[in-house]
Design an enzyme around this catalytic site. Structure first.
Site, PDB file in Angstrom:
ATOM      1  N   ASP A  17       0.870  -1.170   0.000  1.00  0.00           N
ATOM      2  CA  ASP A  17       0.000   0.000   0.000  1.00  0.00           C
ATOM      3  C   ASP A  17       0.907   1.219   0.000  1.00  0.00           C
ATOM      4  O   ASP A  17       1.610   1.477   0.973  1.00  0.00           O
ATOM      5  CB  ASP A  17      -0.873  -0.040   1.258  1.00  0.00           C
ATOM      6  N   TYR A  50       1.732   0.629  14.794  1.00  0.00           N
ATOM      7  CA  TYR A  50       0.829   0.422  13.679  1.00  0.00           C
ATOM      8  C   TYR A  50       1.341   1.062  12.396  1.00  0.00           C
ATOM      9  O   TYR A  50       1.649   2.242  12.359  1.00  0.00           O
ATOM     10  CB  TYR A  50      -0.562   0.988  13.996  1.00  0.00           C
ATOM     11  N   LYS A  70      -2.312  -2.748   8.115  1.00  0.00           N
ATOM     12  CA  LYS A  70      -2.407  -4.205   8.204  1.00  0.00           C
ATOM     13  C   LYS A  70      -1.494  -4.823   7.169  1.00  0.00           C
ATOM     14  O   LYS A  70      -1.071  -4.162   6.224  1.00  0.00           O
ATOM     15  CB  LYS A  70      -3.863  -4.644   7.967  1.00  0.00           C
TER      16      LYS A  70
HETATM   17  P1  13P Z   1      -4.821  -0.658   5.145  1.00  0.00           P
HETATM   18  O1  13P Z   1      -3.993  -1.531   6.060  1.00  0.00           O
HETATM   19  O2  13P Z   1      -5.393  -1.416   4.026  1.00  0.00           O
HETATM   20  O3  13P Z   1      -4.017   0.528   4.726  1.00  0.00           O
HETATM   21  O4  13P Z   1      -6.094  -0.148   5.977  1.00  0.00           O
HETATM   22  C1  13P Z   1      -5.893   0.489   7.191  1.00  0.00           C
HETATM   23  C2  13P Z   1      -7.123   0.955   7.873  1.00  0.00           C
HETATM   24  O5  13P Z   1      -7.016   1.516   8.937  1.00  0.00           O
HETATM   25  C3  13P Z   1      -8.456   0.742   7.287  1.00  0.00           C
HETATM   26  O6  13P Z   1      -9.487   1.213   8.140  1.00  0.00           O
HETATM   27 MG    MG Z   2      -4.047   1.934   3.400  1.00  0.00          MG
HETATM   28 MG    MG Z   3      -4.433  -2.350   2.463  1.00  0.00          MG
END
Ligand code: 13P
Ligand code: MG
Ligand code: MG
Length: 370
Positions: A10, A234, A237
């Site tokens: 990402d 963090y 994800k």
């Molecule tokens: P991503 O990990 O896909 O960037 O999404 C993070 C998020 O906080 C979605 O609510």
């Molecule tokens: Mg994202």
């Molecule tokens: Mg993502």
């Protein structure tokens, strides 16, 4: 030998965590096109699933090759630059280090790779699937992979002589940050031991699966990096990618996708902090739903002996999956009705926004023991 490399990251998305922009995708395509011309890779595809760009590269450089990983890093850096110019959200989100030392693993992007002998007699053709998931972690593949490779209830093909000897699973401890802490377990004998580990999707993930009858034939590779283990806080994800080779000595694609009918509850979703169902979606689907939902796309490809890819077939783009999508949305609403309470949200240590823990710490200070 041929290598299938899938590297996913990402590096910026439009209006929140939805999808990368068209210009980002164009930049990725043109850079990978250049790498084909230079002879570094033989073919490629670029897709997105939610806010993650996935680079599929076919080449003869082997798994974990520095030039191929540097190429992926350069592509993501260029796409992140476009995202910055366009003012997109989370530009460069998964590029956690300045530049990796020839391997993107541990630097933010997720990588899954399989190298195989394209002349092997037992593989006259090379069909394979690429799964790309967003808003969840690598453990989201634990349930589908365990069922497909250990249970004839989900995969009757396991009763065939070529698959009956079973498979070797390499499971990784994703909490361990010093290196790859792994264990090898074999099916069918150790399928319960596998279950003991794989039930904990936040800690243990399937990294690789290999045929026992043809031990040189790896059938599955999953990206099993955990961004918050790498960065200590963090950083998004770990939205995993997986390669599954299919047919002949391996399960058929229709068997491999069977467990996704369940729309299993997985860890992820909004702010990476909830338990929500995994919805199968067409490739190149933005994330726009309430509490987003973890999503997974699947593209089927063939690759020839020269390392050239066929068109991709969008497996979850078929109407057969529409009722699963409705079921997933319904399961999501059932869960969301209980808001933040109990099983709806992840345990404190798995909440991926560390600021949640800060809020708790502030309250901890105010406790008194009577
Ligand atoms: P991503 O990990 O896909 O960037 O999404 C993070 C998020 O906080 C979605 O609510
Ligand atoms: Mg994202
Ligand atoms: Mg993502």
């Amino acid at each position: 030998m041929l290598t299938i490399s899938t590297i996913k990251a990402d590096v910026g998305s439009i209006g929140g965590h939805t999808r990368p922009s068209n210009r980002m995708i164009e930049v990725a395509r043109s850079r990978l096109g250049g790498a084909v011309e230079k002879g570094l890779i033989t073919d490629f595809d670029v897709t997105y699933t939610g806010d993650d760009l996935c680079l599929l590269m076919i080449h003869r450089q082997g798994s974990g090759n520095a030039d191929v990983h540097n190429l992926a890093w350069d592509v993501f850096t260029a796409a992140a630059e476009v995202a910055r110019e366009e003012g997109l959200y989370g530009a460069g989100q998964d590029l956690l280090k300045d530049a990796p030392s020839g391997n993107v693993r541990g630097a933010g992007p997720g990588a899954a790779e399989i190298t195989f002998d394209e002349t092997a007699e037992e593989r006259p053709a090379e069909p394979f699937l690429v799964f790309t998931a967003d808003k969840c972690g690598p453990g989201a593949y634990n349930f589908p992979l365990w069922t497909v490779f250990t249970s004839p209830l989900y995969n009757a093909g396991l009763m065939l002589p070529k698959m009956k000897p079973g498979f070797t699973f390499r499971v990784i401890d994703m909490e361990y940050a010093e290196g790859d802490r792994v264990i090898e377990l074999v099916s069918p004998e150790e399928h319960i031991d596998l279950a003991i580990l794989l039930r904990d999707e936040n800690r243990f993930g399937v990294q690789a699966i290999t045929s026992r009858k043809y031990p040189h034939q790896q059938v599955v590779a999953v990206s099993t990096d955990r961004l918050h283990t790498i960065a200590g806080e963090y950083k998004g994800k770990d939205d995993p990618v997986a390669i599954v080779r299919t047919q002949g000595i391996f399960p058929a694609p229709e068997e491999v996708v069977m467990p996704f009918v369940v729309a299993p509850y997985v860890a992820g979703d909004a702010r990476g902090s909830h338990t929500m169902p995994l919805m199968p979606v067409p490739i190149n689907t933005p994330v726009t739903g309430p509490y987003c939902l973890p999503i997974v796309a699947c593209v089927a490809y063939s690759v020839n002996k020269e390392g050239k890819l066929s068109d991709g077939v969008d497996v979850f783009g078929n109407p057969a999956w529409d009722h699963v999508r409705l079921k997933a949305q319904q399961k999501a609403e059932w869960m969301r009705q209980q808001g933040f309470v109990g099983a709806a949200m992840l345990p404190m240590q798995e909440l991926e926004y560390s600021a949640f823990r800060k809020s708790l710490d502030e309250l901890e200070q105010r406790f008194t023991v009577l």
